[in-house]
Scaffold this motif. Structure first.
Motif, PDB file in Angstrom:
ATOM      1  N   ASN A 186      30.747  39.350  36.375  1.00 22.39           N
ATOM      2  CA  ASN A 186      31.541  40.234  35.505  1.00 22.39           C
ATOM      3  C   ASN A 186      30.823  41.556  35.246  1.00 22.39           C
ATOM      4  O   ASN A 186      31.462  42.607  35.146  1.00 22.39           O
ATOM      5  CB  ASN A 186      31.841  39.535  34.177  1.00 22.39           C
ATOM      6  N   LEU A 207      31.195  44.023  38.193  1.00 25.68           N
ATOM      7  CA  LEU A 207      32.513  44.621  38.448  1.00 25.68           C
ATOM      8  C   LEU A 207      32.609  46.096  38.040  1.00 25.68           C
ATOM      9  O   LEU A 207      33.130  46.908  38.814  1.00 25.68           O
ATOM     10  CB  LEU A 207      33.591  43.800  37.751  1.00 25.68           C
ATOM     11  N   ARG A 260      33.666  49.372  40.441  1.00 24.81           N
ATOM     12  CA  ARG A 260      34.691  50.384  40.101  1.00 24.81           C
ATOM     13  C   ARG A 260      34.076  51.789  40.101  1.00 24.81           C
ATOM     14  O   ARG A 260      34.696  52.742  40.571  1.00 24.81           O
ATOM     15  CB  ARG A 260      35.298  50.063  38.740  1.00 24.81           C
ATOM     16  N   MET A 289      35.495  40.543  45.237  1.00 26.29           N
ATOM     17  CA  MET A 289      35.494  40.852  43.807  1.00 26.29           C
ATOM     18  C   MET A 289      36.832  41.452  43.378  1.00 26.29           C
ATOM     19  O   MET A 289      37.381  41.099  42.323  1.00 26.29           O
ATOM     20  CB  MET A 289      34.349  41.815  43.479  1.00 26.29           C
ATOM     21  N   ALA A 290      37.373  42.345  44.196  1.00 24.01           N
ATOM     22  CA  ALA A 290      38.662  42.956  43.869  1.00 24.01           C
ATOM     23  C   ALA A 290      39.789  41.927  43.922  1.00 24.01           C
ATOM     24  O   ALA A 290      40.691  41.935  43.077  1.00 24.01           O
ATOM     25  CB  ALA A 290      38.939  44.103  44.834  1.00 24.01           C
ATOM     26  N   LYS A 322      39.495  38.726  43.356  1.00 20.55           N
ATOM     27  CA  LYS A 322      39.331  37.828  42.213  1.00 20.55           C
ATOM     28  C   LYS A 322      39.912  38.440  40.946  1.00 20.55           C
ATOM     29  O   LYS A 322      40.416  37.736  40.071  1.00 20.55           O
ATOM     30  CB  LYS A 322      37.846  37.514  42.022  1.00 20.55           C
ATOM     31  N   GLU A 323      39.857  39.758  40.849  1.00 14.69           N
ATOM     32  CA  GLU A 323      40.392  40.452  39.676  1.00 14.69           C
ATOM     33  C   GLU A 323      41.906  40.618  39.740  1.00 14.69           C
ATOM     34  O   GLU A 323      42.534  41.070  38.777  1.00 14.69           O
ATOM     35  CB  GLU A 323      39.743  41.830  39.565  1.00 14.69           C
ATOM     36  N   ASN A 324      42.484  40.289  40.909  1.00 14.26           N
ATOM     37  CA  ASN A 324      43.935  40.502  41.118  1.00 14.26           C
ATOM     38  C   ASN A 324      44.310  41.960  40.858  1.00 14.26           C
ATOM     39  O   ASN A 324      45.375  42.245  40.303  1.00 14.26           O
ATOM     40  CB  ASN A 324      44.752  39.576  40.220  1.00 14.26           C
ATOM     41  N   ASP A 325      43.412  42.838  41.271  1.00 16.28           N
ATOM     42  CA  ASP A 325      43.638  44.266  41.081  1.00 16.28           C
ATOM     43  C   ASP A 325      44.008  44.865  42.442  1.00 16.28           C
ATOM     44  O   ASP A 325      43.132  45.180  43.261  1.00 16.28           O
ATOM     45  CB  ASP A 325      42.358  44.917  40.523  1.00 16.28           C
TER      46      ASP A 325
END
Length: 245
Positions: free
Chosen positions: A53, A56, A60, A90-91, A93-96
């Motif tokens: 976390n 992240l 960004r 990582m992206a 996993k964030e559902n971004d």
């Protein structure tokens, strides 16, 4: 080409000559080097120690800083490995979806230094002159995750005056591995001893690599043993010319 430099934390704080050398080489080759001041860390140290976390926001920040770069040069195989192996995951996993699209668009434009020269710019001879005996240690990330193969060696073989000496068991780890050396000091020290013995056995005066983290580990071992062998990032050797000697 306009090339953005991501200099990596180790280089920025402990080995600033590496970033200067990268800039010198690329500008000598006619390229424009940009250094975005808002850059921070790739997040590898956080991610590898389980602080996903916390890594992240660094992802960004990296994407925001370099999203418009024509090419990004990173003089650290370790950092590039982090980006290629984990950024997309990582992206996801964030559902971004926006972040994921940005990462996928940016990753093909990120190059480790030797990759940039050989794969992107199509060069092996960068006009360097370095009249010393040099051996080369391939870092684990450069070998096993980036698969740079012999690109650094091809660059070194084209350096005028340089005598390249093969390092015995060169693919063996130096024992650093970031927090590995902290968590497993005895194993790390044993691996380092084997590496420094191999380096000293070459008779070289310089040990080169793509990662200053490995070089810091190797130099520490050599220094404690009283060895006169120096360590240098590949970029520092390639930045040398007859005018600078």
């Amino acid at each position: 080409m306009r090339i953005a430099l991501f200099v990596a934390c180790y280089n920025d704080t402990l080995f600033p000559r590496t970033g200067i050398a990268v800039t010198s080489v690329l500008e000598r080759l006619g390229h424009t080097v940009e250094f975005p001041m808002q850059q921070t860390c790739c997040g590898q140290m956080h991610y590898n120690t389980g602080y996903h976390n916390e890594a992240l926001p660094l992802l960004r920040q990296f994407v925001e800083t370099f999203r418009h770069a024509e090419a990004v040069c990173v003089p650290s195989a370790s950092c590039v490995a982090m980006m290629r192996e984990h950024y997309e995951l990582m992206a996801q996993k964030e559902n971004d979806e926006i972040l994921l699209a940005d990462v996928r668009a940016l990753l093909p434009r990120i190059y480790e230094f030797s990759e940039l020269l050989v794969d992107c710019l199509g060069l092996e001879d960068v006009g360097a002159y370095f009249p010393y005996k040099v051996t080369y240690h391939p870092s684990c990330h450069s070998l096993r995750m980036l698969h740079v193969a012999d690109k650094p060696l091809r660059l070194l073989r084209k350096v005028k005056g340089l005598e390249l000496i093969e390092l015995a068991n060169r693919e063996q780890c130096c024992g650093f591995g970031g927090t590995f050396a902290v968590k497993n000091p005895d194993v790390s020290a044993a691996m380092l001893k084997e590496k420094t013995t191999a380096v000293e056995g070459t008779g070289a005066s310089i040990c080169a690599a793509l990662d200053n983290s490995c070089l810091m580990q190797i130099w520490g071992g050599l220094h404690r043993e009283g060895s006169p062998i120096r360590t240098m990032h590949l970029a520092e050797i390639l930045a040398e010319t007859e005018a600078t000697q």
